[in-house]
Design a protein around this motif. Structure first.
Motif, PDB file in Angstrom:
ATOM      1  N   LYS A  90       0.710  -1.158   0.004  1.00  0.00           N
ATOM      2  CA  LYS A  90      -0.017   0.072   0.127  1.00  0.00           C
ATOM      3  C   LYS A  90       1.039   1.443   0.063  1.00  0.00           C
ATOM      4  N   LEU A  91       1.944   1.167   0.617  1.00  0.00           N
ATOM      5  CA  LEU A  91       2.945   2.470   0.794  1.00  0.00           C
ATOM      6  C   LEU A  91       3.708   2.613  -0.498  1.00  0.00           C
ATOM      7  N   ASP A  92       3.900   1.486  -1.138  1.00  0.00           N
ATOM      8  CA  ASP A  92       4.600   1.502  -2.594  1.00  0.00           C
ATOM      9  C   ASP A  92       3.546   2.299  -3.395  1.00  0.00           C
ATOM     10  N   TYR A  93       2.445   2.109  -3.368  1.00  0.00           N
ATOM     11  CA  TYR A  93       1.382   2.581  -4.115  1.00  0.00           C
ATOM     12  C   TYR A  93       1.304   4.273  -3.757  1.00  0.00           C
ATOM     13  N   VAL A  94       1.230   4.474  -2.450  1.00  0.00           N
ATOM     14  CA  VAL A  94       1.046   5.760  -2.002  1.00  0.00           C
ATOM     15  C   VAL A  94       2.450   6.512  -2.330  1.00  0.00           C
ATOM     16  N   ASP A  95       3.639   6.121  -2.467  1.00  0.00           N
ATOM     17  CA  ASP A  95       4.820   6.515  -2.849  1.00  0.00           C
ATOM     18  C   ASP A  95       4.580   7.086  -4.551  1.00  0.00           C
ATOM     19  N   GLN A  96       4.019   6.418  -5.115  1.00  0.00           N
ATOM     20  CA  GLN A  96       3.686   6.555  -6.658  1.00  0.00           C
ATOM     21  C   GLN A  96       2.804   7.703  -6.795  1.00  0.00           C
ATOM     22  N   ILE A  97       1.656   7.639  -5.865  1.00  0.00           N
ATOM     23  CA  ILE A  97       0.689   8.585  -6.299  1.00  0.00           C
ATOM     24  C   ILE A  97       0.788   9.984  -5.429  1.00  0.00           C
ATOM     25  N   SER A  98       1.648  10.077  -4.378  1.00  0.00           N
ATOM     26  CA  SER A  98       1.974  11.376  -3.677  1.00  0.00           C
ATOM     27  C   SER A  98       2.924  12.077  -3.979  1.00  0.00           C
ATOM     28  N   ASN A  99       2.504  13.481  -3.687  1.00  0.00           N
ATOM     29  CA  ASN A  99       3.960  14.444  -3.815  1.00  0.00           C
ATOM     30  C   ASN A  99       4.068  14.560  -2.076  1.00  0.00           C
ATOM     31  N   LYS A 100       5.181  15.441  -2.104  1.00  0.00           N
ATOM     32  CA  LYS A 100       5.623  15.863  -0.475  1.00  0.00           C
ATOM     33  C   LYS A 100       4.591  16.019   0.696  1.00  0.00           C
ATOM     34  N   SER A 101       3.473  16.867   0.006  1.00  0.00           N
ATOM     35  CA  SER A 101       2.728  17.529   0.877  1.00  0.00           C
ATOM     36  C   SER A 101       1.635  16.330   1.170  1.00  0.00           C
ATOM     37  N   SER A 102       1.208  15.529   0.162  1.00  0.00           N
ATOM     38  CA  SER A 102       0.326  14.560   0.204  1.00  0.00           C
ATOM     39  C   SER A 102       0.482  13.460   1.014  1.00  0.00           C
ATOM     40  N   TRP A 103       1.885  12.893   1.094  1.00  0.00           N
ATOM     41  CA  TRP A 103       2.429  11.821   1.272  1.00  0.00           C
ATOM     42  C   TRP A 103       1.836  11.277   2.842  1.00  0.00           C
ATOM     43  N   LYS A 104       1.956  12.145   3.524  1.00  0.00           N
ATOM     44  CA  LYS A 104       1.528  11.663   5.126  1.00  0.00           C
ATOM     45  C   LYS A 104       0.040  11.398   4.980  1.00  0.00           C
ATOM     46  N   ASN A 105      -0.684  12.238   4.791  1.00  0.00           N
ATOM     47  CA  ASN A 105      -2.128  12.094   4.757  1.00  0.00           C
ATOM     48  C   ASN A 105      -2.578  10.608   3.930  1.00  0.00           C
TER      49      ASN A 105
END
Length: 149
Positions: A90-105
């Motif tokens: 799931k976090l691999d996917y988060v890494d793909q779709i996120s930028n620095k400001s949206s990653w934490k959320n």
């Protein structure tokens, strides 16, 4: 299908002539049991890593791993083999779709979508620690990667 045949994931069949089947650890998997006593009293047998990856590679499960709000429930968490791999994917996917400001959320949504139950306290402590390590490692890698640009 006879009692000595087991239907595997890829529809191939496993036939055993042995009356007793013994679980054996591989070098990659570590121990599949902690003690005979724990197996007898709690039914504790760990899932090997190759099997966790095989089960999570199913197409329908992969689709859910790419949905931050899709929930996963592990009714017998053990030391967290499934929890760790689910969170990692799931976090691999988060890494793909996120930028620095949206990653934490996004990462918190991924983490909040995973639930588990575990009877034995030592397993619970290890599973929680394992998940925390996965989360921290993804956070550090993502933030480091994003600051290099």
């Amino acid at each position: 299908m006879s009692e000595s045949e087991i239907n595997l994931f890829d529809e191939q069949q496993f036939k055993s002539t042995d009356k007793k089947f013994k679980l054996r650890a591989t070098k990659v998997d570590g121990d599949l049991i902690k003690s005979k006593d724990r197996v007898q009293h709690h039914g504790e047998v760990f899932t090997p890593k190759w099997m966790v990856k095989k089960m999570l590679s199913e197409l329908s499960i992969q689709e859910k791993l790419h949905d931050l709000h899709a929930t996963f429930f592990e009714p017998s968490a053990g030391e967290g083999a499934f929890l760790k791999e689910i969170l990692h994917q799931k976090l691999d996917y988060v890494d793909q779709i996120s930028n620095k400001s949206s990653w934490k959320n996004n990462a918190l949504w991924a983490l909040m979508s995973i639930y588990a139950i575990e009877l034995l306290e030592d397993n619970l402590v290890k599973a929680k620690r394992t998940m925390l390590d996965v989360f921290i490692n993804h956070y550090k890698a993502f933030m480091q990667k994003r600051t290099q640009y």
